[in-house]
Design an enzyme around this catalytic site. Sequence first.
Site, PDB file in Angstrom:
ATOM      1  N   GLN A 189      -0.870  18.647   1.311  1.00  0.00           N
ATOM      2  CA  GLN A 189      -0.052  19.411   2.241  1.00  0.00           C
ATOM      3  C   GLN A 189       1.137  20.052   1.540  1.00  0.00           C
ATOM      4  O   GLN A 189       1.468  21.212   1.797  1.00  0.00           O
ATOM      5  CB  GLN A 189       0.433  18.514   3.379  1.00  0.00           C
ATOM      6  CG  GLN A 189      -0.621  18.198   4.414  1.00  0.00           C
ATOM      7  CD  GLN A 189      -0.022  17.513   5.632  1.00  0.00           C
ATOM      8  OE1 GLN A 189       0.961  16.778   5.532  1.00  0.00           O
ATOM      9  NE2 GLN A 189      -0.615  17.755   6.782  1.00  0.00           N
TER      10      GLN A 189
ATOM     11  N   TYR B  21      -1.007  21.084  13.310  1.00  0.00           N
ATOM     12  CA  TYR B  21      -1.932  20.000  13.622  1.00  0.00           C
ATOM     13  C   TYR B  21      -1.268  19.060  14.634  1.00  0.00           C
ATOM     14  O   TYR B  21      -1.093  17.871  14.390  1.00  0.00           O
ATOM     15  CB  TYR B  21      -2.294  19.273  12.329  1.00  0.00           C
ATOM     16  CG  TYR B  21      -3.431  18.285  12.410  1.00  0.00           C
ATOM     17  CD1 TYR B  21      -4.537  18.488  13.213  1.00  0.00           C
ATOM     18  CD2 TYR B  21      -3.393  17.127  11.625  1.00  0.00           C
ATOM     19  CE1 TYR B  21      -5.578  17.581  13.248  1.00  0.00           C
ATOM     20  CE2 TYR B  21      -4.423  16.219  11.646  1.00  0.00           C
ATOM     21  CZ  TYR B  21      -5.513  16.443  12.459  1.00  0.00           C
ATOM     22  OH  TYR B  21      -6.544  15.522  12.487  1.00  0.00           O
TER      23      TYR B  21
ATOM     24  N   CYS C 299     -10.170  12.088  21.678  1.00  0.00           N
ATOM     25  CA  CYS C 299      -8.752  12.357  21.944  1.00  0.00           C
ATOM     26  C   CYS C 299      -8.582  13.299  23.130  1.00  0.00           C
ATOM     27  O   CYS C 299      -7.702  13.099  23.970  1.00  0.00           O
ATOM     28  CB  CYS C 299      -8.093  12.943  20.700  1.00  0.00           C
ATOM     29  SG  CYS C 299      -7.994  11.800  19.304  1.00  0.00           S
TER      30      CYS C 299
ATOM     31  N   GLY D  76       7.919  15.110   8.022  1.00  0.00           N
ATOM     32  CA  GLY D  76       6.527  15.426   8.272  1.00  0.00           C
ATOM     33  C   GLY D  76       6.298  16.927   8.182  1.00  0.00           C
ATOM     34  O   GLY D  76       6.355  17.639   9.177  1.00  0.00           O
TER      35      GLY D  76
END
Length: 418
Positions: free
Chosen positions: A236, A171, A399, A210
């Site tokens: 996640q 991502y 974006c 992350g």
Amino acid sequence: MSTEPVHRPSPAARALPRPHEGVWPGLAEVPVAPLRARVAESLFRRAVRTLPVTVVMPDGETLGTGGPRMDIRRPGAFFARLGTSSKIGFGEAYMVGDWTSPTPADLLTPFAARLAQLVPPALQRLGRRWVEARRPDDEVNTLEGARRNIHRHYDLSNDLFALFLDETMSYSAAWFPPGGDDLAAAQRRKIDGILDMAGVTEGMHVLEIGTGWGGLAVRAARRGARVTTLTISAEQASLAERRIAEAGVADRVQVLLRDYREARGSYDAVVSVEMIEAVGERFWPTYFATLDRLLRPGGRVGLQSITMPHDRLMVSRGDHTWIHKYVFPGGLIPSVEAIEANLAAHSSLRIARRRSLGQDYARTLAHWNARFQERRACVAALGFDETFRRMWEFYLAYCEAGFRVGYLDVFQFSLHRR
């Protein structure tokens, strides 16, 4: 290899509502602000008069010099939202159908290219003082605040992200080779690029800040490295553990549900891909000091960060925008200058190498949006309503437009000690 278990969220954290559960409070209500609506309409007409777009009003009137089409279906509501909050109202108007476009990214690109000039400077200052919302205090990225903010986006649904991401579940910006358009291959190339920036090789112990869904950790483990990876998203963490096990590298990867500020130990390399955007300006010093503290002598950091021009960061860093309200609460994109200043002031690290992937990100977002649109029925089957679908479509298009025109960029940095 440590066998420390993944920490599960508390019952209170699990009970937090997801954005798609229930109604969108207040969104259907049109603001009553006739004076602001008139001012917004005047400014909008003035701005689009010279833009390469085609704005079509319900009575057939057209504005602009020709180009991507924008249909304003409910002008009264559109201008009322725009006048009440230009940074939030424009996106909200798309969410509820006040305006639409067959090609949102193409339409938003001319707007993004002239973003700083669309509203006169005097009115921009007036808007910031009297009209535009400021960031809510409860979105500050303290330890608890960061978990709430991340929960609102990354814990939406693993199945939702799987619908539009490629098989690597990355991502973040891909890195396309010349002439190549395979998204999964470009994502693997990006991962290899940032691992190279950090100098990751066999036998190293690597810290990843992350986790995402485990794609980078798997790739690093296959290089022969041992990986400790941190995330504060319970959804996640759960899927990443499963994917890591399926890849056959569970003995070399440890997933911890832990904030970067709680990290301990020392590592041969540290890697962090597009996580700094969720840190917040107040905690940038802590973030860079943490990278420095966790890195062993002679080690390197691979940092991938979205960036914006420094002058835009300075004038907009306190603004509360549509992206903050609906997509990334508490987030702030840094500038390269802000990264360099924080490195100099709060660490012994410096930028030794850099690589821009801005145009690659525009292509990545186009891939994601196309996949998302192709799977609309699947999105609905997951329980996400039409308002959410339009919200996500606007987010991806917004974006993409920013990266197309260079208003946004993204860099891979190799950080070395001075």
